[in-house]
Design an enzyme around this catalytic site. Structure first.
Site, PDB file in Angstrom:
ATOM      1  N   HIS A   1      68.918  35.581  58.494  1.00 41.80           N
ATOM      2  CA  HIS A   1      70.356  35.829  58.418  1.00 41.80           C
ATOM      3  C   HIS A   1      71.092  34.492  58.517  1.00 41.80           C
ATOM      4  CE1 HIS A   1      69.503  35.748  62.726  1.00 41.80           C
ATOM      5  NE2 HIS A   1      70.799  35.554  62.976  1.00 41.80           N
TER       6      HIS A   1
ATOM      7  N   ASP B   1      72.294  29.124  64.429  1.00 38.55           N
ATOM      8  CA  ASP B   1      71.096  28.786  65.206  1.00 38.55           C
ATOM      9  C   ASP B   1      69.814  29.094  64.441  1.00 38.55           C
ATOM     10  OD1 ASP B   1      71.859  31.517  65.569  1.00 38.55           O
ATOM     11  OD2 ASP B   1      70.471  31.700  67.241  1.00 38.55           O
ATOM     12  N   HIS B   2      69.941  29.764  63.291  1.00 36.78           N
ATOM     13  CA  HIS B   2      68.765  30.083  62.482  1.00 36.78           C
ATOM     14  C   HIS B   2      68.678  29.249  61.199  1.00 36.78           C
ATOM     15  CE1 HIS B   2      67.299  33.843  64.527  1.00 36.78           C
ATOM     16  NE2 HIS B   2      68.479  33.682  65.103  1.00 36.78           N
TER      17      HIS B   2
ATOM     18  N   ASP C   1      67.034  38.456  64.415  1.00 35.28           N
ATOM     19  CA  ASP C   1      67.963  39.149  65.302  1.00 35.28           C
ATOM     20  C   ASP C   1      68.230  40.561  64.769  1.00 35.28           C
ATOM     21  OD1 ASP C   1      67.962  36.621  66.284  1.00 35.28           O
ATOM     22  OD2 ASP C   1      70.131  36.305  66.170  1.00 35.28           O
TER      23      ASP C   1
ATOM     24  N   HIS D   1      62.779  34.621  70.534  1.00 34.57           N
ATOM     25  CA  HIS D   1      64.240  34.631  70.655  1.00 34.57           C
ATOM     26  C   HIS D   1      64.611  35.041  72.082  1.00 34.57           C
ATOM     27  CE1 HIS D   1      68.486  35.423  69.575  1.00 34.57           C
ATOM     28  NE2 HIS D   1      68.243  34.573  68.587  1.00 34.57           N
TER      29      HIS D   1
END
Length: 304
Positions: free
Chosen positions: A61, A65-66, A212, A270
């Protein structure tokens, strides 16, 4: 065989022990980087895996932070010419952010030194090569166009090289056709069929990776029967309300998904720094037998 290396296992912000989300899936000569948090290129170097043949990035996504580490990684790949191209697979929202980062920040107004392919994914199989298939499935999260990924090695029959030799099958296209399940006619007129030179069927295996997420009910079928499920376990069950408010899962949610989908192994990542490592490990062990809590640079193979 799949080999998964956890490169970053923190949630939202890095800690002294954990980098931001990223993991590497290796299969034969294929390498897939799933997510690319800030600092991922250094994590790859620290892991000892290196940057060679790293040409595919899958983004779950579009949260920063990804994906924020994608700029530095792509810049280094271009500088070192480690790969001739970089293909980025993601939903439309994450793909737009990746394109802005690379085309307007890393190489503004200039032609990148490596070929960039921005490949939109939709539910279903989006990559196939030999015995490998990679599927995308939708995931509910606060970020639009969120996806999980299923890596699948199809069932196959191993080639028995000694049988090939004994039957006089020459090196080249004849062996390739037999390995692919097709009969061949040799130069001397003999017909060789796959059953003559292939061993018993080897079962396939599957690795499911979820970034997530805010719910698991819609993930049961996409990950059903996976040999390995990797998914977030950001909150303990006692903080379920906070998890819902922030569009995340609890360890109990992840365990319920693993049970109802009948997966073989569960690895959690995570992870929130609000909890001690022991508290997370205890919760995982109580929720799903054999569940593991990933640390940076852990590696798991499927099958092992």
């Amino acid at each position: 065989m799949f080999e998964v290396t956890f490169l970053g296992t923190a949630a939202a912000v890095p800690t002294v022990e954990r980098g931001l989300p990223a993991l590497l899936v290796d299969f034969a000569r294929h390498r897939f980087l799933v997510d690319c948090g800030e600092g991922t290129q250094r994590q790859i170097l620290r892991s000892g895996l290196g940057l060679r043949r790293l040409d595919k990035v899958l983004l779950t996504h579009g949260h920063l932070d990804h994906l924020l580490g994608l700029g530095g990684l792509a810049g280094t790949l271009g500088l070192l010419r480690a790969s001739p191209r970089l293909s980025i697979f993601a939903g439309p929202h994450a793909l737009r952010l990746a394109a802005i980062l690379l085309e307007q920040v890393v190489w503004p107004g200039a032609r990148p030194p490596i070929r960039l392919d921005f490949v939109p994914v939709e539910p279903g199989c989006f990559y196939e090569s030999g015995q490998l298939r990679v599927h995308a499935f939708p995931v509910r999260h606060a970020a639009p166009d969120s996806y999980g990924f299923l890596f699948e090695r199809r069932a196959s029959r191993p080639v028995l090289e000694e049988r090939m030799e004994a039957m006089g099958v020459p090196l080249g296209p004849e062996r390739s056709r037999l390995a692919g399940g097709h009969p061949v006619l040799l130069a001397d007129g003999r017909r060789v069929v796959p059953d003559d030179v292939l061993g018993p069927e080897r079962p396939g295996c599957r690795v499911a990776v979820v970034g997530d997420a805010e719910s698991v009910d819609d993930l049961i079928e996409p990950v059903r029967g996976a040999d390995l499920l990797i998914i977030e376990g950001t909150f303990l069950d006692a903080d379920a309300q906070a998890a819902r408010e922030r569009s995340h899962l609890t360890i109990g949610d992840a365990a319920r998904l693993a049970r109802e989908a009948g997966v073989g192994r569960l690895w959690l990542n995570h992870l929130s720094p609000r909890y001690s490592a022991q508290a997370i490990a205890d919760a995982a062990a109580a929720a799903f037998p054999g569940a593991r809590v990933a640390s940076d640079f852990d590696r798991v193979t499927v099958p092992d």
